[in-house]
Scaffold this motif. Structure first.
Motif, PDB file in Angstrom:
ATOM      1  N   GLY A 140       8.883  10.423 -17.467  1.00 18.72           N
ATOM      2  CA  GLY A 140       7.606   9.871 -17.891  1.00 18.72           C
ATOM      3  C   GLY A 140       7.500   8.368 -17.716  1.00 18.72           C
ATOM      4  N   THR A 141       8.544   7.660 -18.111  1.00 23.54           N
ATOM      5  CA  THR A 141       8.526   6.200 -17.976  1.00 23.54           C
ATOM      6  C   THR A 141       8.428   5.797 -16.510  1.00 23.54           C
ATOM      7  OG1 THR A 141       9.787   5.838 -20.013  1.00 23.54           O
ATOM      8  CG2 THR A 141       9.814   4.069 -18.374  1.00 23.54           C
ATOM      9  N   ALA A 142       9.189   6.452 -15.661  1.00 21.29           N
ATOM     10  CA  ALA A 142       9.165   6.129 -14.235  1.00 21.29           C
ATOM     11  C   ALA A 142       7.779   6.370 -13.645  1.00 21.29           C
ATOM     12  CB  ALA A 142      10.203   6.966 -13.491  1.00 21.29           C
ATOM     13  N   ARG A 143       7.159   7.489 -13.977  1.00 22.57           N
ATOM     14  CA  ARG A 143       5.857   7.834 -13.421  1.00 22.57           C
ATOM     15  C   ARG A 143       4.767   6.874 -13.901  1.00 22.57           C
ATOM     16  NH1 ARG A 143       4.256  13.797 -14.383  1.00 22.57           N
ATOM     17  NH2 ARG A 143       2.601  13.117 -12.949  1.00 22.57           N
ATOM     18  N   MET A 144       4.767   6.563 -15.190  1.00 20.39           N
ATOM     19  CA  MET A 144       3.720   5.682 -15.722  1.00 20.39           C
ATOM     20  C   MET A 144       3.913   4.248 -15.236  1.00 20.39           C
ATOM     21  SD  MET A 144       1.680   7.635 -17.278  1.00 20.39           S
ATOM     22  CE  MET A 144       0.608   6.288 -17.792  1.00 20.39           C
ATOM     23  N   ALA A 145       5.165   3.790 -15.177  1.00 24.31           N
ATOM     24  CA  ALA A 145       5.423   2.428 -14.718  1.00 24.31           C
ATOM     25  C   ALA A 145       5.020   2.261 -13.253  1.00 24.31           C
ATOM     26  CB  ALA A 145       6.906   2.081 -14.886  1.00 24.31           C
ATOM     27  N   THR A 146       5.317   3.263 -12.433  1.00 24.35           N
ATOM     28  CA  THR A 146       4.962   3.191 -11.015  1.00 24.35           C
ATOM     29  C   THR A 146       3.459   3.187 -10.822  1.00 24.35           C
ATOM     30  OG1 THR A 146       6.997   4.370 -10.429  1.00 24.35           O
ATOM     31  CG2 THR A 146       5.252   4.306  -8.779  1.00 24.35           C
ATOM     32  N   ALA A 147       2.773   4.089 -11.512  1.00 28.11           N
ATOM     33  CA  ALA A 147       1.316   4.164 -11.383  1.00 28.11           C
ATOM     34  C   ALA A 147       0.658   2.881 -11.852  1.00 28.11           C
ATOM     35  CB  ALA A 147       0.787   5.355 -12.191  1.00 28.11           C
ATOM     36  N   LEU A 148       1.175   2.321 -12.947  1.00 23.86           N
ATOM     37  CA  LEU A 148       0.599   1.094 -13.478  1.00 23.86           C
ATOM     38  C   LEU A 148       0.807  -0.066 -12.507  1.00 23.86           C
ATOM     39  CD1 LEU A 148      -0.872   0.193 -16.043  1.00 23.86           C
ATOM     40  CD2 LEU A 148       1.325  -0.480 -17.001  1.00 23.86           C
ATOM     41  N   ALA A 149       2.012  -0.189 -11.955  1.00 18.87           N
ATOM     42  CA  ALA A 149       2.292  -1.281 -11.017  1.00 18.87           C
ATOM     43  C   ALA A 149       1.421  -1.174  -9.771  1.00 18.87           C
ATOM     44  CB  ALA A 149       3.771  -1.259 -10.632  1.00 18.87           C
ATOM     45  N   ILE A 150       1.326   0.012  -9.202  1.00 17.14           N
ATOM     46  CA  ILE A 150       0.531   0.201  -7.988  1.00 17.14           C
ATOM     47  C   ILE A 150      -0.944  -0.054  -8.266  1.00 17.14           C
ATOM     48  CG2 ILE A 150      -0.263   1.940  -6.331  1.00 17.14           C
ATOM     49  CD1 ILE A 150       2.546   3.175  -6.489  1.00 17.14           C
ATOM     50  N   GLY A 151      -1.453   0.487  -9.365  1.00 13.36           N
ATOM     51  CA  GLY A 151      -2.865   0.296  -9.688  1.00 13.36           C
ATOM     52  C   GLY A 151      -3.219  -1.153  -9.935  1.00 13.36           C
ATOM     53  N   LEU A 152      -2.386  -1.857 -10.681  1.00 20.69           N
ATOM     54  CA  LEU A 152      -2.651  -3.263 -10.992  1.00 20.69           C
ATOM     55  C   LEU A 152      -2.674  -4.125  -9.731  1.00 20.69           C
ATOM     56  CD1 LEU A 152      -0.380  -3.657 -14.136  1.00 20.69           C
ATOM     57  CD2 LEU A 152      -2.851  -4.038 -14.119  1.00 20.69           C
ATOM     58  N   GLU A 153      -1.637  -4.002  -8.914  1.00 24.13           N
ATOM     59  CA  GLU A 153      -1.505  -4.893  -7.760  1.00 24.13           C
ATOM     60  C   GLU A 153      -2.504  -4.551  -6.657  1.00 24.13           C
ATOM     61  OE1 GLU A 153       0.041  -7.469  -8.034  1.00 24.13           O
ATOM     62  OE2 GLU A 153       1.829  -7.232  -9.248  1.00 24.13           O
ATOM     63  N   CYS A 154      -2.739  -3.265  -6.409  1.00 25.64           N
ATOM     64  CA  CYS A 154      -3.723  -2.896  -5.382  1.00 25.64           C
ATOM     65  C   CYS A 154      -5.127  -3.336  -5.776  1.00 25.64           C
ATOM     66  CB  CYS A 154      -3.692  -1.385  -5.150  1.00 25.64           C
ATOM     67  SG  CYS A 154      -2.260  -0.787  -4.234  1.00 25.64           S
ATOM     68  N   GLY A 155      -5.446  -3.212  -7.043  1.00 21.91           N
ATOM     69  CA  GLY A 155      -6.779  -3.600  -7.487  1.00 21.91           C
ATOM     70  C   GLY A 155      -7.075  -5.072  -7.278  1.00 21.91           C
ATOM     71  N   ILE A 156      -6.057  -5.919  -7.431  1.00 23.22           N
ATOM     72  CA  ILE A 156      -6.256  -7.363  -7.284  1.00 23.22           C
ATOM     73  C   ILE A 156      -6.822  -7.707  -5.912  1.00 23.22           C
ATOM     74  CG2 ILE A 156      -5.097  -9.601  -7.142  1.00 23.22           C
ATOM     75  CD1 ILE A 156      -3.036  -8.572  -9.075  1.00 23.22           C
ATOM     76  N   VAL A 157      -6.301  -7.070  -4.869  1.00 22.56           N
ATOM     77  CA  VAL A 157      -6.637  -7.499  -3.506  1.00 22.56           C
ATOM     78  C   VAL A 157      -7.666  -6.616  -2.809  1.00 22.56           C
ATOM     79  CG1 VAL A 157      -4.427  -8.648  -3.147  1.00 22.56           C
ATOM     80  CG2 VAL A 157      -4.657  -6.221  -2.570  1.00 22.56           C
ATOM     81  N   PHE A 158      -7.890  -5.398  -3.317  1.00 19.63           N
ATOM     82  CA  PHE A 158      -8.782  -4.490  -2.610  1.00 19.63           C
ATOM     83  C   PHE A 158     -10.130  -4.279  -3.300  1.00 19.63           C
ATOM     84  CE2 PHE A 158      -4.697  -2.496  -0.899  1.00 19.63           C
ATOM     85  CZ  PHE A 158      -4.803  -3.156   0.311  1.00 19.63           C
ATOM     86  N   THR A 159     -10.214  -4.561  -4.591  1.00 20.81           N
ATOM     87  CA  THR A 159     -11.396  -4.158  -5.347  1.00 20.81           C
ATOM     88  C   THR A 159     -12.154  -5.366  -5.894  1.00 20.81           C
ATOM     89  OG1 THR A 159     -10.203  -2.160  -6.026  1.00 20.81           O
ATOM     90  CG2 THR A 159     -12.238  -2.671  -7.187  1.00 20.81           C
ATOM     91  N   ILE A 160     -13.431  -5.428  -5.602  1.00 29.33           N
ATOM     92  CA  ILE A 160     -14.315  -6.420  -6.210  1.00 29.33           C
ATOM     93  C   ILE A 160     -14.600  -5.979  -7.642  1.00 29.33           C
ATOM     94  CG2 ILE A 160     -16.637  -7.441  -6.091  1.00 29.33           C
ATOM     95  CD1 ILE A 160     -14.865  -8.311  -3.795  1.00 29.33           C
ATOM     96  N   PRO A 161     -14.492  -6.861  -8.664  1.00 28.85           N
ATOM     97  CA  PRO A 161     -14.283  -8.304  -8.573  1.00 28.85           C
ATOM     98  C   PRO A 161     -12.853  -8.757  -8.851  1.00 28.85           C
ATOM     99  CG  PRO A 161     -15.161  -7.766 -10.731  1.00 28.85           C
ATOM    100  CD  PRO A 161     -14.943  -6.469 -10.021  1.00 28.85           C
TER     101      PRO A 161
END
Length: 479
Positions: A140-161
């Motif tokens: 569970g920790t591995a899955r949630m940590a991975t999803a959170l990291a990917i979502g946070l960082e991808c959103g910064i550069v791909f999603t307005i605003p």
């Protein structure tokens, strides 16, 4: 000055910026300006030309995205204090169930919550993810940590605003509606595929809880109560006081009078996020109208990103005033203004460096070497941004610098600037590591060891960085 000399001086400037930030711990704002000054003087712009390029570049990027960043951060600050994120995550858990919650949370963060300042979004969402993790079993920790990291960082550069997305669009003069549409085309499959792939790898023996999780992790029975306490149908703090702030029946123990005394309840989630959704829909409508060559003046005005986000901010303020009170809204706005200051300055000096690079003629030089095909420049942009991120450790700085280096190439190649912006964003995600503040926050807030965080954050986001180039290269065939 010869082409070779300009290329050498540009390389020296970039290396100097990296060394100043990493070795001498100089503030990135100062390092970027120093690098721009060196390049301008060394490449023959002269003192006056160098200063003009720096100040003009700063002013141009601020005119392009300054208000947008401020409006987005202010909106996010109010949503934070309205407990919007906690309630949204809990609702997702109810709707999609524990098995799908990592992907659902990653997608929501990367596409829907980018108006909220990254560190704030991480600090709020990480404890929620850690609370959900025990429900997912051993990994569970591995899955949630991975999803959170990917979502946070991808959103910064791909999603307005997102901050990085706004900066990239501003540097390359990409209409925000266009960036919003194509950014979603890239970010949605990237998050889904990267999260699924990492889940497969981590749950096939790569994740070792005894080595990758801290020994003082939250007990498996604790999160149940924590999450239950945050349920959206329970009264929040505002529901336990009247408009004057007098404690209600709950505080006095008189449960029979609780319902009549509850003059405020938490708003529906659709109400909380309605202004932000309306703003993004207006921006998207503007992009569609532009493609369809529909010149309605009302649509043109309302779909302008500044006006659209202003409408969203005003709507969010009104909702905050209704459910928190005006003093709390003012406090939230003050916090948002403090958060946006560094973001604005960093974006501005990124524009300064890009302006100097353009003024010395680097675009024409690189255009000679990158005109063989449409995909080669995109791979070069990705590689430059990736190298810069490995060296500097900042997603935003590496994306802005890479885009500034390659932006002058776009006109000579006939390449759509949105592709360069997206490629720079993808490259800047590669190898989030120990110099990143996000890395250490994810480690401590999700109960991981450094070894574990290298797997979920560093490798996970790097996988997303590579996968993102798939849809970007496909887009290059049709744009």
């Amino acid at each position: 000055m010869s082409d070779t000399a300009i290329l050498i001086n540009t390389a020296v400037a970039i290396v100097a910026i990296v060394v100043l930030i990493v070795r001498f711990k100089l503030n990135p704002l100062i390092a970027l300006v120093v690098g721009g000054c060196y390049l301008g003087l060394a490449a023959g712009l002269g003192a006056g030309g160098t200063v003009d390029a720096i100040t003009t570049g700063f002013g141009d990027i601020m005119a392009e995205i300054g208000l947008l960043i401020a409006f987005g951060v202010l909106m996010g600050a109010i949503l934070r204090d309205l407990r919007a994120i906690e309630r949204l995550v809990e609702r997702l858990l109810r709707v999609v169930g524990p098995k799908r919650i990592p992907t659902a949370m990653g997608l929501t963060i990367s596409t829907f919550l980018q108006s909220i300042y990254l560190d704030v979004l991480l600090v709020i969402s990480a404890p929620l993810a850690r609370g959900i993790a025990p429900r997912l079993g051993k990994y569970g920790t591995a899955r949630m940590a991975t999803a959170l990291a990917i979502g946070l960082e991808c959103g910064i550069v791909f999603t307005i605003p997102g901050v990085g997305a706004l900066a990239l669009a501003g540097l390359l003069n990409v209409p925000l509606g266009t960036y919003l549409l194509y950014g979603l085309i890239v970010v949605i499959p990237t998050v889904i595929i990267a999260t699924t792939l990492m889940t497969f790898v981590l749950t096939r023996g790569w994740w070792k809880p005894e080595l990758d999780e801290q020994s003082d992790a939250v007990p498996s029975d604790a999160p149940e109560g924590d999450i239950a306490a945050e349920r959206p149908d329970e009264p929040g703090p505002a529901g336990n006081t009247d408009r004057s702030g007098t404690p209600g029946a709950l505080a006095s123990g008189d449960t029979t009078t609780l319902t009549p005394r509850r003059v405020r309840t938490e708003p529906l989630l659709v109400v909380l996020f309605a202004p932000l959704v309306v703003a993004l829909l207006l921006v998207g409508l503007g992009a569609i109208a532009e493609v369809a060559e529909w010149g309605n003046p009302v649509v043109q005005f309302l779909s302008n990103p500044v006006i659209a986000l202003l409408i969203g901010l005003v709507g969010t303020c009104l909702i905050g005033r209704r459910y928190m009170g005006q003093p709390k809204v003012e406090e939230s706005l003050g916090s948002g203004l403090r958060q946006s200051g560094q973001i604005l300055l960093l974006s501005g000096v990124g524009g300064s460096l890009a302006a100097v690079i353009e003024a010395v003629g680097l675009g024409d030089i690189l255009g000679k070497y990158l005109s063989a095909s449409t995909w080669a420049p995109l791979v070069v942009v990705w590689a430059i941004a990736a190298l810069l991120h490995v060296a500097v450790g900042s997603v935003t700085i590496s994306a802005i610098t890479a885009a500034g280096l390659l932006a002058p190439v776009a006109p000579s190649l006939g390449l759509d600037p949105v592709l360069i912006a997206l490629a720079a964003g993808a490259g800047s995600l590669f190898l989030v590591h120990l110099t990143s503040n996000t890395f250490w926050l994810l480690q401590s807030l999700l109960g991981q060891t450094t070894r574990g965080t290298l797997k979920t954050c560093s490798v996970g986001v790097s996988v997303a960085s590579v996968i993102a180039m798939g849809p970007i290269l496909v887009l290059s065939l049709v744009l």
